[in-house]
Design a protein around this motif. Structure first.
Motif, PDB file in Angstrom:
ATOM      1  N   LYS A  70       2.712  10.494  -7.384  1.00 63.59           N
ATOM      2  CA  LYS A  70       3.670  11.147  -8.266  1.00 63.59           C
ATOM      3  C   LYS A  70       3.493  10.805  -9.741  1.00 63.59           C
ATOM      4  CE  LYS A  70       7.189  11.428  -4.638  1.00 63.59           C
ATOM      5  NZ  LYS A  70       8.535  11.006  -4.182  1.00 63.59           N
ATOM      6  N   LYS A  71       2.937   9.615 -10.017  1.00 62.56           N
ATOM      7  CA  LYS A  71       2.839   9.159 -11.403  1.00 62.56           C
ATOM      8  C   LYS A  71       1.445   8.603 -11.718  1.00 62.56           C
ATOM      9  CE  LYS A  71       7.096   9.930 -12.804  1.00 62.56           C
ATOM     10  NZ  LYS A  71       7.419  10.791 -13.975  1.00 62.56           N
ATOM     11  N   LYS A  72       0.417   9.173 -11.093  1.00 62.88           N
ATOM     12  CA  LYS A  72      -0.936   8.641 -11.260  1.00 62.88           C
ATOM     13  C   LYS A  72      -1.369   8.658 -12.724  1.00 62.88           C
ATOM     14  CE  LYS A  72      -5.743   9.491  -9.929  1.00 62.88           C
ATOM     15  NZ  LYS A  72      -6.660  10.325  -9.099  1.00 62.88           N
ATOM     16  N   LYS A  73      -1.192   9.777 -13.390  1.00 64.13           N
ATOM     17  CA  LYS A  73      -1.641   9.906 -14.768  1.00 64.13           C
ATOM     18  C   LYS A  73      -0.920   8.913 -15.677  1.00 64.13           C
ATOM     19  CE  LYS A  73      -2.352  13.295 -18.462  1.00 64.13           C
ATOM     20  NZ  LYS A  73      -2.180  14.719 -18.861  1.00 64.13           N
ATOM     21  N   GLU A  74       0.395   8.818 -15.520  1.00 62.60           N
ATOM     22  CA  GLU A  74       1.180   7.924 -16.374  1.00 62.60           C
ATOM     23  C   GLU A  74       0.833   6.458 -16.109  1.00 62.60           C
ATOM     24  OE1 GLU A  74       3.524  11.705 -15.808  1.00 62.60           O
ATOM     25  OE2 GLU A  74       2.317  10.369 -14.544  1.00 62.60           O
ATOM     26  N   PRO A  93       0.803  -1.233   0.000  1.00 58.78           N
ATOM     27  CA  PRO A  93       0.000   0.000   0.000  1.00 58.78           C
ATOM     28  C   PRO A  93       0.829   1.273   0.000  1.00 58.78           C
ATOM     29  CG  PRO A  93      -0.944  -1.602   1.499  1.00 58.78           C
ATOM     30  CD  PRO A  93       0.351  -2.185   1.024  1.00 58.78           C
ATOM     31  N   GLU A  94       1.876   1.307   0.828  1.00 62.86           N
ATOM     32  CA  GLU A  94       2.669   2.536   0.890  1.00 62.86           C
ATOM     33  C   GLU A  94       3.407   2.791  -0.427  1.00 62.86           C
ATOM     34  OE1 GLU A  94       4.859  -0.568   3.532  1.00 62.86           O
ATOM     35  OE2 GLU A  94       2.814  -0.035   2.934  1.00 62.86           O
ATOM     36  N   VAL A  95       3.821   1.718  -1.100  1.00 64.21           N
ATOM     37  CA  VAL A  95       4.470   1.861  -2.400  1.00 64.21           C
ATOM     38  C   VAL A  95       3.456   2.335  -3.443  1.00 64.21           C
ATOM     39  CG1 VAL A  95       5.739   0.671  -4.235  1.00 64.21           C
ATOM     40  CG2 VAL A  95       6.173   0.085  -1.841  1.00 64.21           C
ATOM     41  N   TYR A  96       2.285   1.698  -3.427  1.00 70.28           N
ATOM     42  CA  TYR A  96       1.215   2.061  -4.373  1.00 70.28           C
ATOM     43  C   TYR A  96       0.851   3.541  -4.223  1.00 70.28           C
ATOM     44  CZ  TYR A  96      -3.454   2.294  -6.409  1.00 70.28           C
ATOM     45  OH  TYR A  96      -4.555   2.660  -7.143  1.00 70.28           O
ATOM     46  N   HIS A  97       0.625   3.996  -2.987  1.00 73.51           N
ATOM     47  CA  HIS A  97       0.209   5.390  -2.769  1.00 73.51           C
ATOM     48  C   HIS A  97       1.323   6.363  -3.142  1.00 73.51           C
ATOM     49  CE1 HIS A  97      -3.581   4.217  -1.126  1.00 73.51           C
ATOM     50  NE2 HIS A  97      -3.056   3.577  -0.094  1.00 73.51           N
ATOM     51  N   GLU A  98       2.561   5.976  -2.920  1.00 71.24           N
ATOM     52  CA  GLU A  98       3.684   6.840  -3.294  1.00 71.24           C
ATOM     53  C   GLU A  98       3.761   6.991  -4.815  1.00 71.24           C
ATOM     54  OE1 GLU A  98       7.188   9.192  -2.719  1.00 71.24           O
ATOM     55  OE2 GLU A  98       5.570   8.567  -1.359  1.00 71.24           O
TER      56      GLU A  98
END
Length: 397
Positions: free
Chosen positions: A88-92, A79-84
């Motif tokens: 920062k790169k949600k759109k991509e 989860p912490e990796v996913y949210h990070e």
């Protein structure tokens, strides 16, 4: 049309392990987590409706499906990796997911793929329903964590994880449904009872891989039924009923366990006895865990689940095949395609057997069951739907 690629992606979630860096009393799989999440979303949204809040149920259903496919693409990120990454790169990242799923998402309808794209890239689209699903996601996670926590008390950092899980729930206490699930043992009991269906593996008498559970199976059937409902161009209330009647269709099995088909049909009249027992158990042990105002709908979902039916003048009426499309495809009739649920239920069983055989598991039971399911259901037609292509995808293993 449901493609082989979509089906294999759905079933891939039955192999995605959760909490696999923790000590676990049993394996947790992503398909079960997603199924439980959608059931919790139903509970939270129903409580919202009781307070006259507007829920777009189609957006909620499709959002759950979209998020499920999104998750299968990202597999087992912590989860912490996913949210990070998403911060920062949600759109991509969403672009990569969409491009990989776009072709398959267009099969049920180009507008379905367009809604998937909007869901990923438009923060205002289904905003309220997204938040319900986010709350449900956290609640399902907390339910899982409650099971593994006693096993992991000796691990470094486990109390920090506990604090994080609890904090994530607290962000959604403005939902009355979240408050009621936290404070009311009865309502939480329903959530807990549904979650226990992940303990029950299907095909109890035969070793299989992937080891789908009753809970995961219900969600798989619900996805199939919803995608076919889009192809049938059903009205919104019919789509709602089809999805949730599929999602809950095996709920009584938490009280009876999975009674395999050879036993059900071994003695004339045995199936009727089982059905009557299930009905009594639902009324005595499941319905009391819900608000009384929900009883009618829940019974509508899980009783006579394989029969086509409508609601007219407050009464449930069973109707002939074909009549829904001709006469009752309007919200006012609250139609449910039980025959479609049955075909998708058996199709799911057929695929489960096929995948196990493909993985090299040699079983006379699986072979015989697979042939019987093919012979009985592959050539059926419901309205404009044909199912033979899907059955043929997995005919040769």
């Amino acid at each position: 049309m449901i493609t082989k690629q979509i089906i294999e992606r759905i079933f891939s979630a039955a192999n995605i392990l959760r909490w696999n860096d923790h000590i676990r009393p049993f394996d947790f799989f992503e398909i079960d987590k997603q199924a439980h999440k959608v059931i919790i979303a139903y509970i939270i949204a129903k409580f919202d409706e009781e307070e006259n809040k507007k829920i777009n149920w189609i957006n909620l259903i499709e959002g759950a499906i979209f998020e499920f496919f999104h998750r299968t693409m990202l597999t087992d990120l912590k989860p912490e990796v996913y949210h990070e990454i998403m911060s920062k790169k949600k759109k991509e990242l969403n672009k990569w997911v969409f491009e990989n799923l776009k072709e398959d998402m267009e099969k049920p309808g180009k507008d379905f793929a367009e809604r998937f794209e909007r869901y990923l890239f438009d923060d205002e689209y289904s905003k309220y329903e997204k938040r319900i699903l986010a709350a449900s996601h956290e609640f399902s996670t907390r339910w899982e964590f409650g099971i593994i926590y006693p096993w992991n008390k000796v691990l470094y950092g486990i109390d920090t994880t506990k604090e994080t899980v609890d904090a994530c729930i607290s962000k959604y206490q403005d939902f009355s449904g979240v408050k009621k699930l936290i404070m009311n043992k009865k309502y939480y009991g329903f959530l807990d009872l549904c979650g226990q269906l992940r303990f029950q593996q299907r095909w109890a008498q035969s070793f299989r891989q992937p080891k789908t559970t009753v809970l995961g199976h219900m969600f798989i059937v619900a996805i199939f039924v919803y995608l076919y409902s889009l192809e049938m161009k059903v009205c919104e209330k019919r789509a709602y009923n089809n999805f949730f009647s599929s999602l809950f269709h095996d709920l009584p099995e938490i009280l009876t366990k999975d009674i395999v088909s050879p036993v059900k049909f071994s003695v004339e009249g045995l199936e009727d006895i089982i059905k009557e027992f299930e009905k009594k158990q639902v009324e005595n042990r499941i319905l009391p865990l819900l608000p009384q105002s929900w009883y009618f709908e829940m019974k509508y979902f899980i009783e006579n689940e394989f029969s086509n039916r409508i609601v007219e003048n407050g009464e449930i009426k069973f109707i002939k095949d074909g009549d829904i499309d001709e006469k009752y495809n309007k919200n006012e009739f609250s139609a449910a395609d039980g025959k479609l649920v049955e075909v998708c239920d058996k199709m799911s069983a057929y695929i489960e057997a096929s995948l196990a055989l493909r993985y090299g598991i040699h079983s006379d039971m699986l072979n015989k069951s697979k042939m019987k399911l093919y012979d009985r259901f592959a050539n059926l037609q419901i309205a404009n739907l044909q199912f033979k292509d899907v059955f043929d995808y997995f005919r040769e293993t």
